[in-house]
Motif scaffolding. Structure first.
Motif, mmCIF file in Angstrom:
data_model
loop_
_atom_site.group_PDB
_atom_site.id
_atom_site.type_symbol
_atom_site.label_atom_id
_atom_site.label_comp_id
_atom_site.label_asym_id
_atom_site.label_seq_id
_atom_site.Cartn_x
_atom_site.Cartn_y
_atom_site.Cartn_z
ATOM 1 N N LEU A 1 0.846 -1.188 0.000
ATOM 2 C CA LEU A 1 0.000 0.000 0.000
ATOM 3 C C LEU A 1 0.883 1.241 0.000
ATOM 4 C CD1 LEU A 1 -2.769 -0.883 2.627
ATOM 5 C CD2 LEU A 1 -2.822 -1.194 0.152
ATOM 6 N N PRO A 2 0.519 2.273 -0.758
ATOM 7 C CA PRO A 2 1.382 3.459 -0.874
ATOM 8 C C PRO A 2 1.351 4.320 0.370
ATOM 9 C CG PRO A 2 -0.664 3.794 -2.068
ATOM 10 C CD PRO A 2 -0.687 2.373 -1.595
ATOM 11 N N ASP A 3 2.413 5.114 0.530
ATOM 12 C CA ASP A 3 2.465 6.084 1.631
ATOM 13 C C ASP A 3 1.411 7.162 1.464
ATOM 14 O OD1 ASP A 3 4.549 4.835 2.910
ATOM 15 O OD2 ASP A 3 6.095 6.004 1.897
ATOM 16 N N ASP A 4 1.219 7.618 0.238
ATOM 17 C CA ASP A 4 0.300 8.723 -0.047
ATOM 18 C C ASP A 4 -1.137 8.213 -0.092
ATOM 19 O OD1 ASP A 4 -1.087 10.904 -0.921
ATOM 20 O OD2 ASP A 4 0.048 11.175 -2.787
ATOM 21 N N PRO A 5 -2.005 8.655 0.826
ATOM 22 C CA PRO A 5 -3.398 8.177 0.810
ATOM 23 C C PRO A 5 -4.153 8.554 -0.460
ATOM 24 C CG PRO A 5 -3.141 10.012 2.342
ATOM 25 C CD PRO A 5 -1.767 9.607 1.913
ATOM 26 N N ALA A 6 -3.641 9.530 -1.196
ATOM 27 C CA ALA A 6 -4.294 9.932 -2.444
ATOM 28 C C ALA A 6 -3.831 9.100 -3.633
ATOM 29 C CB ALA A 6 -4.032 11.413 -2.724
ATOM 30 N N ASP A 7 -2.794 8.301 -3.445
ATOM 31 C CA ASP A 7 -2.306 7.445 -4.518
ATOM 32 C C ASP A 7 -3.392 6.432 -4.868
ATOM 33 O OD1 ASP A 7 -1.049 5.488 -6.107
ATOM 34 O OD2 ASP A 7 0.889 5.879 -5.189
ATOM 35 N N PRO A 8 -3.826 6.370 -6.113
ATOM 36 C CA PRO A 8 -4.967 5.513 -6.460
ATOM 37 C C PRO A 8 -4.632 4.034 -6.595
ATOM 38 C CG PRO A 8 -4.179 6.632 -8.417
ATOM 39 C CD PRO A 8 -3.365 7.166 -7.270
ATOM 40 N N PHE B 1 6.440 -5.637 -9.822
ATOM 41 C CA PHE B 1 5.153 -5.274 -9.239
ATOM 42 C C PHE B 1 4.192 -4.789 -10.322
ATOM 43 C CE2 PHE B 1 7.828 -5.093 -5.499
ATOM 44 C CZ PHE B 1 6.990 -5.545 -4.487
ATOM 45 N N THR B 2 2.906 -5.055 -10.095
ATOM 46 C CA THR B 2 1.843 -4.571 -10.971
ATOM 47 C C THR B 2 0.934 -3.654 -10.168
ATOM 48 O OG1 THR B 2 1.886 -6.659 -12.206
ATOM 49 C CG2 THR B 2 -0.022 -5.232 -12.521
ATOM 50 N N ALA B 3 0.596 -2.497 -10.726
ATOM 51 C CA ALA B 3 -0.260 -1.529 -10.043
ATOM 52 C C ALA B 3 -1.728 -1.792 -10.357
ATOM 53 C CB ALA B 3 0.115 -0.105 -10.458
ATOM 54 N N HIS B 4 -2.584 -1.678 -9.338
ATOM 55 C CA HIS B 4 -4.023 -1.888 -9.497
ATOM 56 C C HIS B 4 -4.777 -0.781 -8.760
ATOM 57 C CE1 HIS B 4 -3.207 -5.894 -11.109
ATOM 58 N NE2 HIS B 4 -2.421 -6.102 -10.077
ATOM 59 N N ASP B 5 -5.927 -0.439 -9.277
ATOM 60 C CA ASP B 5 -6.742 0.617 -8.674
ATOM 61 C C ASP B 5 -7.310 0.147 -7.337
ATOM 62 O OD1 ASP B 5 -8.228 3.226 -8.893
ATOM 63 O OD2 ASP B 5 -9.910 1.828 -8.734
ATOM 64 N N ARG B 6 -7.311 1.054 -6.343
ATOM 65 C CA ARG B 6 -7.858 0.701 -5.029
ATOM 66 C C ARG B 6 -9.047 1.571 -4.620
ATOM 67 N NH1 ARG B 6 -4.609 3.055 -0.184
ATOM 68 N NH2 ARG B 6 -3.625 4.932 -1.015
ATOM 69 N N GLY B 7 -9.524 2.400 -5.529
ATOM 70 C CA GLY B 7 -10.757 3.148 -5.272
ATOM 71 C C GLY B 7 -10.604 4.251 -4.254
ATOM 72 N N THR B 8 -9.557 5.058 -4.366
ATOM 73 C CA THR B 8 -9.318 6.108 -3.375
ATOM 74 C C THR B 8 -10.411 7.180 -3.372
ATOM 75 O OG1 THR B 8 -7.860 7.201 -4.987
ATOM 76 C CG2 THR B 8 -6.822 5.816 -3.330
ATOM 77 N N LYS B 9 -10.943 7.515 -4.541
ATOM 78 C CA LYS B 9 -12.016 8.519 -4.585
ATOM 79 C C LYS B 9 -13.263 8.010 -3.878
ATOM 80 C CE LYS B 9 -10.462 10.866 -8.811
ATOM 81 N NZ LYS B 9 -10.823 11.266 -10.187
ATOM 82 N N LEU B 10 -13.599 6.758 -4.106
ATOM 83 C CA LEU B 10 -14.745 6.177 -3.414
ATOM 84 C C LEU B 10 -14.492 6.118 -1.909
ATOM 85 C CD1 LEU B 10 -15.563 3.246 -5.869
ATOM 86 C CD2 LEU B 10 -16.979 5.279 -5.463
#
Length: 344
Positions: free
Chosen positions: A215-222, A240-249
């Motif tokens: 999980l990224p340090d930046d809470p806004a990182d999507p 590593f592969t990046a995947h969306d985690r729904g930060t806006k939701l």
């Protein structure tokens, strides 16, 4: 852990403590029963799929309550078999059986609330998959040997060896997990990925291939980042592969009770998404792999999150291709995972 592992562990522990003081079959039988008791909480329906998940491995797995229950169970067993003088031995044996159940569960990633009623923190080392034959087989062999061998002393030795080997395997899993975590953190730094939290868990049925979620340090990182690491991989950096985690939701709905509840239980390893029919969905990232997870919960429409009971929707990749991939990838072969199609 799975029921067979808990039954085998319970029997092995009870046999080991009781030794020749009582019949081996008695110790094995009551060990198996006591080793199963904590999991009877699965029959309790809280009326909500997400609650059923986070309240499993709760009071019935708490060391405090199991310790209080142990003398009562020992009294019943000693009375049933008219072995009153052995009460203290039965007490010790059944107490150890009861508490080793949640301690073994805590080696998985699910979350076991060991210290209720003092804290509801879900403990999870995450170094063991819920089913691992390499752990269970030595216990089964030892218990069967103790039950069937005419030479009682020899049978008890086999049982003791089974306990030693299975415990050593748990220790090995922690060491392997730590090695993979260090390797993954080095690769993240080299790739310029800043990770606040990292989850390292074994792929099913073994401890040679590991799944890493960062999980990224930046809470806004999507994005969250996922990778698989074999102990036989070469010196190349972990891919590593990046995947969306729904930060806006999460920013909009994160305070809703079911979301905050699962996020706390999963240590933040969750993602939010929407379904084609407009439902908000929360996913526990710890159990499964992208895009297929065991614990997905539909939370209702976006305008009314939490207004109705949650519904669990489990997804999994096709079993055959997945097992074949694990069987090859765990030896260090660089193969892309076959998580493209889901079984019904």
């Amino acid at each position: 852990m799975d029921s067979l592992s808990q039954i085998a562990l319970g029997s092995a522990v009870a046999i080991g403590v009781m030794g020749r003081r009582t019949a081996v079959w008695k110790a094995a039988t009551w060990g198996a029963i006591a080793g199963t008791l904590p999991d009877l909480d699965v029959v309790i329906d809280h009326g909500d799929a997400l609650l059923n998940m986070v309240l499993h491995r709760a009071e019935s797995h708490a060391l405090f309550w199991l310790t209080l229950f142990a003398p009562l169970l020992a009294w019943i067993v000693s009375r049933v078999h008219r072995e009153g003088p052995l009460f203290r031995h039965w007490w010790l044996a059944l107490w150890l059986v009861l508490i080793t159940h949640p301690l073994l569960d805590a080696m998985t990633v699910y979350g076991t609330q060991l210290l209720l009623p003092f804290t509801n923190h879900p403990f999870g080392v995450g170094s063991m998959f819920i089913i691992d034959p390499a752990y269970t087989l030595p216990l089964v062999v030892g218990v069967v040997a103790a039950l069937r061998m005419k030479d009682a002393a020899r049978g008890l030795r086999w049982n003791a060896v089974g306990l030693v080997l299975s415990t050593a395997y748990l220790a090995w899993s922690v060491l392997a997990q730590e090695h993979v975590e260090q390797q993954a953190r080095t690769s993240l730094r080299e790739q310029g990925i800043s990770a606040e939290q990292m989850l390292v868990t074994p792929a099913p049925f073994q401890t040679l291939l590991w799944r890493v979620v960062a999980l990224p340090d930046d809470p806004a990182d999507p994005h969250f980042h996922e990778a698989y690491v074999s102990l036989f991989d070469g010196p190349e950096p972990v891919r590593f592969t990046a995947h969306d985690r729904g930060t806006k939701l999460m920013a909009t709905h994160g305070q809703a009770a079911p979301i905050s509840r699962l996020a706390a239980f999963a240590g933040g390893f969750v993602k939010l998404s929407t379904t084609p029919d407009g439902q908000l969905r929360i996913t526990d990232l710890r159990m499964g792999q992208e895009p297929d997870y065991v614990f997905n919960f539909h939370l209702g429409p976006l305008h009314a999150v939490g207004s109705e009971p949650t519904k669990q929707v489990s997804e999994r990749p096709l079993v055959g291709p997945a097992l074949r991939w694990i069987g090859r990838r765990m030896w260090g072969l660089d193969l892309p995972p076959p998580w493209k199609s889901r079984s019904p």
